[in-house]
Every structure is written in C-alpha cells, then in structure tokens.
Design an enzyme around this catalytic site. Structure first.
Site, PDB file in Angstrom:
ATOM      1  N   ASP A 101      31.027  40.647  34.235  1.00  0.00           N
ATOM      2  CA  ASP A 101      29.934  39.747  33.374  1.00  0.00           C
ATOM      3  C   ASP A 101      29.153  40.614  32.313  1.00  0.00           C
ATOM      4  O   ASP A 101      29.621  41.221  31.744  1.00  0.00           O
ATOM      5  CB  ASP A 101      29.361  39.261  34.775  1.00  0.00           C
ATOM      6  CG  ASP A 101      28.409  37.789  34.258  1.00  0.00           C
ATOM      7  OD1 ASP A 101      28.989  37.002  33.694  1.00  0.00           O
ATOM      8  OD2 ASP A 101      27.015  38.096  34.017  1.00  0.00           O
ATOM      9  N   TYR A 202      20.010  36.637  28.257  1.00  0.00           N
ATOM     10  CA  TYR A 202      20.247  35.600  27.204  1.00  0.00           C
ATOM     11  C   TYR A 202      19.395  35.300  26.110  1.00  0.00           C
ATOM     12  O   TYR A 202      19.827  34.960  25.058  1.00  0.00           O
ATOM     13  CB  TYR A 202      20.718  34.212  28.375  1.00  0.00           C
ATOM     14  CG  TYR A 202      21.565  34.675  29.064  1.00  0.00           C
ATOM     15  CD1 TYR A 202      22.826  34.506  29.077  1.00  0.00           C
ATOM     16  CD2 TYR A 202      21.126  35.102  30.632  1.00  0.00           C
ATOM     17  CE1 TYR A 202      23.933  34.546  30.087  1.00  0.00           C
ATOM     18  CE2 TYR A 202      22.307  35.126  31.520  1.00  0.00           C
ATOM     19  CZ  TYR A 202      23.693  34.869  31.182  1.00  0.00           C
ATOM     20  OH  TYR A 202      24.379  35.236  32.167  1.00  0.00           O
ATOM     21  N   HIS A 263      35.701  33.741  38.901  1.00  0.00           N
ATOM     22  CA  HIS A 263      34.645  34.609  37.886  1.00  0.00           C
ATOM     23  C   HIS A 263      34.163  35.736  38.687  1.00  0.00           C
ATOM     24  O   HIS A 263      34.138  37.079  38.117  1.00  0.00           O
ATOM     25  CB  HIS A 263      33.462  33.786  37.476  1.00  0.00           C
ATOM     26  CG  HIS A 263      32.465  34.789  36.419  1.00  0.00           C
ATOM     27  ND1 HIS A 263      32.929  35.082  35.312  1.00  0.00           N
ATOM     28  CD2 HIS A 263      31.274  35.277  36.946  1.00  0.00           C
ATOM     29  CE1 HIS A 263      31.894  35.886  34.685  1.00  0.00           C
ATOM     30  NE2 HIS A 263      30.970  35.953  35.541  1.00  0.00           N
TER      31      HIS A 263
END
Length: 283
Positions: A101, A202, A263
C-alpha cells in the site's frame, strides 16, 4: 521474537521493530495505511528464521515515529528519504525493500530515485507511479479512490479516522484481523498527532504534486533497475486489477496474483506470501 528500537534517521526519530541475526541480509518492511509495523507480524518470524535481518519501521506520522504537523512534510520524496536514512542509520548501504500500500508507493519511489539503495524490491498491492497516473483516469478507479478526495477536507477526516480505519480493514478473510489486532491499531491511531500524520499522506499527494501524484505527469525515467516481485491480492476493493501491471517500467519483473486474497494480501495469505518472499529474497 522481535525487539523494539528508536533511531534518529535523517533528523526524524523513527521507531522500528527488528528480528533475525544482526549481520544477516537486511530486509526493510514498509507498511501502508492505516497500519503500522504490526502489519508485518506474520512475516517477521519466518524471514528472521530464514536468516534475514528484518526491520519494520513505523513510517513518518504513524504510531511511535515522529509526526510533523505540516502537510508538506509528507511528500513522497520526503518519505523515500526517510527510508534511505533509516537504512544508513542501521549501518547499511542498501537493503532489500518490501512495501505494501503506501509502503509500496514509497518503495517504488526509492527504487526509482535512489536505485543504489535497493538490492531487491517486493511490492504488495501498490501500483507503479506511471501505472497509477494512467489508471486513475478511469472513472471506475476514481470511484474506488473516493477517500483520497474526502481526506482533503479539514478536521473531519481526523474525527472519523477510527471508524474509517476499521472500514478500511474490511474485505479480509475471517480471522485475518482479530479483535486483539484491532485493539493494537486503535492504540496506534490514538497516538498524539497520528490521525493528521496518516491523513497528510493523502493531502500531500494532491496538494504538493508529488511524483506519484494524480495531477502531474513526471517526465523523468521511472524504470526500476532492481529485480522486482509484485504480489497482488485480486480481491482488492480499492484498486483495479490493471494497477498490478508494471511493464515496461520494470524489466526484471515477476508478478504473482493471489486470486483469493484482498488488498491485505500478507494477512490473508501469510504462508504463500512468506514462501514467495523468502524464495525471491534469497535469490
């Protein structure tokens, strides 16, 4: 069993756990969002028993590592420099780097920008930057990535982080995350400054036009020279399957799909992932 440490790496106080012989080949494990070093608890022991010196840090902004308050402090360029500084602080010139990730995003950039630091590269469910820019133009991927835009809001994402963190860990097989695991994560998320630190990854991604970002084309060469293994859980609800492709940017590439994994592939399929890691890292 692992031991816990703190080290000053490039001016940042980093917390990490380590296992395995101190003189063994160094393997650095980089976690993603919303995890911390414990993301790798199923990998630490097997890799150590295989003879590796395994180091799993809390990345900048997470758990017990320092958490600068400024958004610009979380640019990918800065994050990759943290990992390079950690490797040097451990007395090594290079390492084998494994990233999942966000840890995979950082690992890609380290291998591209500082190729001499990365002996071998393993990526788990994190797209190559050129692939990310291309696939992010697909409306289907944009819908899956809605949370990136939600995280640009002030204060509300921090307020909702515990609920979002629990939501983000969904999709795994039953038992991949136990209630004890989730308690560890809640304590990590509650560390002072952690909520903003985690979300600032982010915010910096969009606001500062990072090379891995969605809003700028990078004209530089993005070829990865290191031998690379990509392990991809096909039941990823956040990333389209096309995100797994990395050629022609990775000439020496092995791509392994795990059809039943989400994931959180290293939690869903720890035995398969560990066998792949050991086989690949031993060369």
């Amino acid at each position: 069993m692992w031991t816990e440490h703190d080290v000053l790496a490039g001016g940042l106080r980093m917390h990490y756990v380590a296992a395995g012989p101190e003189q063994g080949p160094l393997v650095v494990l980089l976690h993603g969002f919303p995890e911390f070093w414990r993301a790798w608890e199923y990998q630490l022991g097997p890799l150590a028993r295989a003879g590796f010196r395994v180091v799993a840090p809390d990345l900048r902004g997470y758990n017990l590592t320092e958490k600068p308050p400024e958004v610009h402090a979380y640019r990918v360029e800065t994050l990759q420099n943290d990992v390079a500084a950690l490797i040097r602080a451990l007395g090594r010139e290079r390492a084998q780097v494994v990233g999942h990730d966000w840890g995979g995003i950082v690992a890609w950039q380290l291998a591209i920008r500082q190729p001499g630091m990365v002996e071998r590269l393993v990526i788990l469910n994190a797209p190559h930057p050129a692939v990310s820019r291309r696939v992010m133009k697909d409306p289907a991927q944009q819908r899956r990535s809605w949370y990136i835009f939600f995280f640009q809001l002030p204060w509300l994402p921090e307020r909702l982080l515990p609920a979002f963190g629990n939501w983000a860990l969904r999709g795994t097989r039953p038992g991949s995350y136990t209630e004890e695991d989730r308690a560890h994560y809640r304590r990590a998320w509650a560390q002072p400054g952690a909520a903003s630190g985690m979300i600032n990854y982010y915010r910096a991604l969009l606001r500062h036009g990072t090379r891995h970002g969605l809003n700028r084309h990078d004209p530089h060469n993005e070829t990865v020279k290191a031998p690379t293994l990509i392990i991809w859980g096909d039941k990823d609800v956040a990333l389209l399957p096309e995100m797994a492709e990395a050629q022609p940017w990775v000439p020496d590439l092995r791509l392994v799909h795990l059809p039943r994994a989400s994931h959180w592939v290293m939690r869903d399929e720890p035995v398969k992932v560990n066998n792949l890691l050991i086989d690949f890292l031993q060369g």
